[in-house]
Design an enzyme around this catalytic site. Structure first.
Site, PDB file in Angstrom:
ATOM      1  CG  ASN A   1      -1.743   1.228   1.372  1.00 22.34           C
ATOM      2  OD1 ASN A   1      -1.783   2.065   0.462  1.00 22.34           O
ATOM      3  ND2 ASN A   1      -2.424   1.367   2.497  1.00 22.34           N
ATOM      4  CD1 TRP A   2       3.275   0.971  -3.043  1.00 20.83           C
ATOM      5  CD2 TRP A   2       3.599   2.370  -4.766  1.00 20.83           C
ATOM      6  NE1 TRP A   2       4.020   0.304  -3.988  1.00 20.83           N
ATOM      7  CE2 TRP A   2       4.227   1.134  -5.058  1.00 20.83           C
ATOM      8  CE3 TRP A   2       3.667   3.396  -5.707  1.00 20.83           C
ATOM      9  CZ2 TRP A   2       4.911   0.906  -6.250  1.00 20.83           C
ATOM     10  CZ3 TRP A   2       4.344   3.167  -6.907  1.00 20.83           C
ATOM     11  CH2 TRP A   2       4.959   1.936  -7.164  1.00 20.83           C
ATOM     12  CE  LYS A   3      -0.194   3.214   4.795  1.00 22.39           C
ATOM     13  NZ  LYS A   3      -0.145   3.324   6.249  1.00 22.39           N
TER      14      LYS A   3
ATOM     15  CG  HIS B   1      -5.831   1.788   5.163  1.00 19.60           C
ATOM     16  ND1 HIS B   1      -5.416   2.755   6.058  1.00 19.60           N
ATOM     17  CD2 HIS B   1      -4.807   0.925   5.032  1.00 19.60           C
ATOM     18  CE1 HIS B   1      -4.176   2.477   6.440  1.00 19.60           C
ATOM     19  NE2 HIS B   1      -3.787   1.372   5.832  1.00 19.60           N
TER      20      HIS B   1
ATOM     21  CD  GLU C   1      -2.961   5.439   6.821  1.00 17.33           C
ATOM     22  OE1 GLU C   1      -2.947   5.468   5.572  1.00 17.33           O
ATOM     23  OE2 GLU C   1      -2.017   4.976   7.504  1.00 17.33           O
TER      24      GLU C   1
ATOM     25  CD  GLU D   1      -3.353  -2.442   7.219  1.00 11.65           C
ATOM     26  OE1 GLU D   1      -2.309  -2.726   6.634  1.00 11.65           O
ATOM     27  OE2 GLU D   1      -3.920  -1.345   7.089  1.00 11.65           O
TER      28      GLU D   1
ATOM     29  N   GLY E   1       2.498   2.481  10.801  1.00 11.03           N
ATOM     30  CA  GLY E   1       3.418   3.610  10.672  1.00 11.03           C
ATOM     31  C   GLY E   1       4.098   3.997  11.980  1.00 11.03           C
TER      32      GLY E   1
ATOM     33  CB  SER F   1       5.261  -1.578  11.968  1.00 12.05           C
ATOM     34  OG  SER F   1       4.854  -0.248  12.251  1.00 12.05           O
TER      35      SER F   1
ATOM     36  N   GLY G   1       2.950  -1.145   4.272  1.00 15.56           N
ATOM     37  CA  GLY G   1       2.952   0.286   3.968  1.00 15.56           C
ATOM     38  C   GLY G   1       4.351   0.748   3.614  1.00 15.56           C
ATOM     39  N   GLY G   2       4.996   1.439   4.542  1.00 19.65           N
ATOM     40  CA  GLY G   2       6.300   2.070   4.304  1.00 19.65           C
ATOM     41  C   GLY G   2       7.324   1.185   3.603  1.00 19.65           C
TER      42      GLY G   2
HETATM   43  P1  13P Z   1       3.100   0.572   7.647  1.00 25.85           P
HETATM   44  O1  13P Z   1       3.633  -0.725   7.099  1.00 25.85           O
HETATM   45  O2  13P Z   1       3.828   1.768   7.122  1.00 25.85           O
HETATM   46  O3  13P Z   1       2.977   0.534   9.135  1.00 25.85           O
HETATM   47  O4  13P Z   1       1.593   0.725   7.089  1.00 25.85           O
HETATM   48  C1  13P Z   1       0.720  -0.345   7.217  1.00 25.85           C
HETATM   49  C2  13P Z   1      -0.485  -0.061   6.415  1.00 25.85           C
HETATM   50  O5  13P Z   1      -1.270   0.797   6.774  1.00 25.85           O
HETATM   51  C3  13P Z   1      -0.704  -0.841   5.191  1.00 25.85           C
HETATM   52  O6  13P Z   1      -1.977  -0.643   4.695  1.00 25.85           O
END
Ligand code: 13P
Length: 267
Positions: free
Chosen positions: A17-19, A104, A106, A176, A182, A221, A242-243
């Site tokens: 997930n590149w956000k 998600h 967020e 999640e 994050g 994470s 994510g990251g």
């Molecule tokens: P991180 O891996 O950056 O914690 O993000 C997780 C995430 O929200 C994937 O959708």
């Protein structure tokens, strides 16, 4: 790496997930780097979910028959209409999108995406031939108040309300925990697996034996260092990253950690 669980019938799935990261031109470079590394991986499904504006570039760079599938980060449930700023399933399909992340945390937090909206979107997704990755997860306050099980149960039940039973093979769930996203604070493999197990039982009670074939990903994470211990848990079928998915080597290392014990790259 030894894998504790017996050969699972569920094929691992690793999604990035590149956000809100990477312009279209940066997307080409990142996709090329990922493709070079994962080119021969045959043991897992791999999905990348760039921002909407990068989907055409990603689609073009991947080509038609890539082993990497394209995902979007959200969608609207309607086919079209007066919904300023929204994107529909058919619009995503036009750029080769096959998966869509829904609910998600967020989006639940910043865009008022409720369970009811997620349910409508999940139904629309399969209608438009997209595979929904439905996200659920508790906040730190909820975990500390020992509400994790009830929050997860409500989110899963309500986010899947009305989901067509004949489309269950298209469905993916991502657990999640909000406190792990994050933050660098990953759930322990046992904490994660316990919730996955609970979700699995719930899916079976909702949908019968087919529920046990639905893949449940862990997200929050996930890094190359913690992925092997998470991926060897019996009820964890992959990761929503994510990251670390923005770093092609880290993303590849996480994919590697999902390799079943006796499988080779080429089978
Ligand atoms: P991180 O891996 O950056 O914690 O993000 C997780 C995430 O929200 C994937 O959708």
């Amino acid at each position: 790496m030894s894998r504790a669980k017996p050969a699972a019938p569920r094929r691992p799935l690793i999604a990035g997930n590149w956000k809100m990261h990477r312009t279209a031109s940066d997307t080409r470079t990142l996709i090329e780097d990922i493709v070079k590394r994962v080119d021969r991986v045959a043991y897992a499904d791999i999905v990348v979910c760039p921002p909407f504006t990068s989907l055409p570039a990603a689609h073009e760079t991947l080509g038609r028959h890539s082993i990497i599938a394209l995902g979007a980060q959200t969608m609207h449930s309607a086919k079209e209409g007066a919904f300023t700023g929204e994107i529909s399933g058919p619009m995503l399909r036009e750029f080769g999108v096959r998966y869509v992340i829904l609910g998600h945390s967020e989006r639940r937090q910043f865009d008022h995406e409720t369970d009811a909206k997620v349910a409508a979107k999940a139904i629309a997704a399969v209608h438009f031939h997209l595979r929904p990755i439905v996200c659920v997860g508790e906040t730190l306050t909820q975990r500390e108040a020992k509400e994790t099980a009830s929050i997860i149960e409500t989110q899963v039940r309500s986010s899947l309300a009305g989901f067509p039973p004949d489309q269950l093979e298209e469905l993916v769930i991502a657990y999640e925990p909000v406190w792990a996203i994050g933050t660098g604070k990953v759930a322990t493999p046992k904490q994660a697996n316990d919730v996955h197990q609970q979700i699995r039982k719930l899916l079976v009670s909702l949908f019968g034996p087919t529920g046990s074939a639905i893949r449940i990903l862990y997200g929050g994470s996930v890094k190359p260092e913690n992925a092997p211990d998470l991926m060897t848990q019996p009820d964890i079928d992959g990761a929503l990253v994510g990251g670390a998915s923005l770093d092609s080597q880290a993303f590849f290392d996480i994919i590697e950690s999902a390799r079943p014990a006796r499988a080779s790259d080429h089978d």
